[in-house]
Design a protein around this motif. Sequence first.
Motif, PDB file in Angstrom:
ATOM      1  N   GLU A  60     -51.338 111.945  46.779  1.00  0.00           N
ATOM      2  CA  GLU A  60     -50.822 110.706  46.183  1.00  0.00           C
ATOM      3  C   GLU A  60     -50.676 110.882  44.668  1.00  0.00           C
ATOM      4  N   GLU A  61     -49.552 110.432  44.139  1.00  0.00           N
ATOM      5  CA  GLU A  61     -49.320 110.578  42.702  1.00  0.00           C
ATOM      6  C   GLU A  61     -50.354 109.803  41.889  1.00  0.00           C
ATOM      7  N   ASP A  62     -50.772 108.653  42.392  1.00  0.00           N
ATOM      8  CA  ASP A  62     -51.709 107.776  41.690  1.00  0.00           C
ATOM      9  C   ASP A  62     -53.131 107.931  42.247  1.00  0.00           C
ATOM     10  N   ARG A  63     -53.449 109.137  42.735  1.00  0.00           N
ATOM     11  CA  ARG A  63     -54.667 109.312  43.519  1.00  0.00           C
ATOM     12  C   ARG A  63     -55.961 109.027  42.745  1.00  0.00           C
ATOM     13  N   TYR A  64     -55.997 109.245  41.440  1.00  0.00           N
ATOM     14  CA  TYR A  64     -57.256 109.034  40.713  1.00  0.00           C
ATOM     15  C   TYR A  64     -57.557 107.542  40.561  1.00  0.00           C
ATOM     16  N   ALA A  65     -56.536 106.741  40.326  1.00  0.00           N
ATOM     17  CA  ALA A  65     -56.744 105.285  40.292  1.00  0.00           C
ATOM     18  C   ALA A  65     -57.068 104.761  41.689  1.00  0.00           C
ATOM     19  N   LEU A  66     -56.409 105.326  42.692  1.00  0.00           N
ATOM     20  CA  LEU A  66     -56.699 104.929  44.072  1.00  0.00           C
ATOM     21  C   LEU A  66     -58.120 105.323  44.469  1.00  0.00           C
ATOM     22  N   MET A  67     -58.608 106.425  43.890  1.00  0.00           N
ATOM     23  CA  MET A  67     -60.000 106.820  44.122  1.00  0.00           C
ATOM     24  C   MET A  67     -60.949 105.761  43.572  1.00  0.00           C
ATOM     25  N   ILE A  68     -60.675 105.258  42.368  1.00  0.00           N
ATOM     26  CA  ILE A  68     -61.499 104.188  41.792  1.00  0.00           C
ATOM     27  C   ILE A  68     -61.509 102.989  42.733  1.00  0.00           C
ATOM     28  N   GLU A  69     -60.347 102.603  43.219  1.00  0.00           N
ATOM     29  CA  GLU A  69     -60.254 101.459  44.125  1.00  0.00           C
ATOM     30  C   GLU A  69     -61.054 101.705  45.398  1.00  0.00           C
ATOM     31  N   ALA A  70     -60.965 102.913  45.931  1.00  0.00           N
ATOM     32  CA  ALA A  70     -61.685 103.229  47.169  1.00  0.00           C
ATOM     33  C   ALA A  70     -63.192 103.169  46.956  1.00  0.00           C
ATOM     34  N   VAL A  71     -63.669 103.702  45.832  1.00  0.00           N
ATOM     35  CA  VAL A  71     -65.091 103.635  45.518  1.00  0.00           C
ATOM     36  C   VAL A  71     -65.517 102.174  45.343  1.00  0.00           C
ATOM     37  N   ARG A  88     -63.424 115.483  49.666  1.00  0.00           N
ATOM     38  CA  ARG A  88     -64.636 115.331  50.476  1.00  0.00           C
ATOM     39  C   ARG A  88     -64.806 113.931  51.053  1.00  0.00           C
ATOM     40  N   HIS A  89     -64.493 112.906  50.255  1.00  0.00           N
ATOM     41  CA  HIS A  89     -64.788 111.538  50.669  1.00  0.00           C
ATOM     42  C   HIS A  89     -63.557 110.675  50.928  1.00  0.00           C
ATOM     43  N   TYR A  90     -62.436 110.997  50.312  1.00  0.00           N
ATOM     44  CA  TYR A  90     -61.244 110.155  50.429  1.00  0.00           C
ATOM     45  C   TYR A  90     -60.011 111.033  50.667  1.00  0.00           C
ATOM     46  N   PRO A  91     -60.034 111.854  51.722  1.00  0.00           N
ATOM     47  CA  PRO A  91     -58.939 112.803  51.945  1.00  0.00           C
ATOM     48  C   PRO A  91     -57.589 112.134  52.165  1.00  0.00           C
ATOM     49  N   GLU A  92     -57.597 110.862  52.548  1.00  0.00           N
ATOM     50  CA  GLU A  92     -56.335 110.142  52.736  1.00  0.00           C
ATOM     51  C   GLU A  92     -55.558 109.992  51.426  1.00  0.00           C
TER      52      GLU A  92
END
Length: 493
Positions: free
Chosen positions: A216-227, A208-212
């Motif tokens: 990504e294999e590391d997508r959950y950590a990258l989600m933290i970074e994006a937030v 919903r918020h970070y479709p880019e």
Amino acid sequence: MDASPPIRFDNSYTLLPPRFYAEARPAHASEPRLFAFNHALAEELGLDANYLAAHGADVFSGNEQLPGAAMVAQVYAGHQFGHFVPRLGDGRAMLVGEVVDRKGNRRDIHLKGGGPTAWSRNGDGRAALGPVMREYIVSEAMHALGIPTTRALAAVTTGDTVYRETKLPGAVFTRVAASHIRVGTFQYFAARQDEEALRLLADHVIARHYPELEGEEDRYALMIEAVCRRQASLIAEWMRVGFIHGVMNTDNMAVSGETIDFGPCAFIDAFSFNKVFSSIDAHGRYAYANQPTIGQWNLVRFAEAVLPLLNTDMDKAVERANQAIKVFGDSFNDRWLEVLRAKIGIVTPGEGDFDLAQKLLKLMEDGRADFTRTFRALAASAVSPVADAGFAAEFIDREAAMAWLAEWRAYVDGDGIAPQDRAAAMRQVNPAFIPRNHRIEQAIVAAREEGDFSLFEALMRVLANPYEDQRDFARYAMPPMPDEEVARTFCGT
């Protein structure tokens, strides 16, 4: 052929398992009256604005149930003033449903104050008129200031009485958000060690918020970074305009990066780093200058909740989470320096930029200078020294103010920027008008005591163009007189 529905819902949150929400139904409003409707926002959302303007009293009070509506209360937990509460949830709000707006963005439509839900914790789930007006005013002002925020779609009086310390007229607020998913939503499932729900929620947030980040294999950590990046930018923007959220609990931090839950919020008049307005913030936890620190603290809690998704080896998960959280501090420091440069008209970066800006803020604190008027006056001084007296007049110690002006003028001199261009750029980041506490309070009192919404309507007109001088409304740029000061703001519950 049946007419098209006034709102075309396209709900995704209710596709998550039932433990993410509970069904909710608004209580009946005896005599609903629509007193505010955001026609432009309704058009932006692709709604039938004409139908809603005509039938808004019933629709936005909850009396009329529209086809396709979700009508659920969302569950979450949260740290409230540092203390963890494992089960909170929408105690006086409910998700009506989601729409896809004209730009293809998914948005929530949310009723606030419509009555009790499964998470009301013995509360009545109602809202009083004052908090509804405050949220409507401040959220739309934030939008006009260019700051990511939930929006105000409509507000109605219910004709019913809400009991707090006294009897108060009831009201219901309809807000719009990119979503209402919070740090506390993740905390709720983490506290229950429900890794399946955490993964489902994280995947929903990414889509919903970070479709880019999808795939990504590391997508959950990258989600933290994006937030972290979005929150760092958001808090810097709050501070740019002198905004104090007032109750930065983890359940009031949206992972979308929007400002959410305008309870005891306020804008600074006389500047102070340690300024607090919230009546429940006895120790200044959420003071103006503490907001970046608390933002990072909240995001550490977010990372803790997501740890099981980062790595099956907990040591490696913690290491990766720490790397992700570092993004907040770096992002905030960079963005705050950009904000300060823009506010004082620095175009060519230099090593002394931060110190010069901080010196002004300290001078403002010592001199009880009005935050908004001081920076606006500085833009006038950028055009001509003739305006310097107006800048200095904001300070108790005018000589100290003039000395800083001389230092500032020497610092920016020679960067090749025309005075008018510098001033114009400064006016784009330093508003002339903010929703001042005393003006909000005056509008609330008039509506509550006399049923007079004219002050509310005038305030909304002024705040729609906060960067324009609007000479006919110059009084709205003035700080409060001593007997008009609002020292404390209150939570709407």
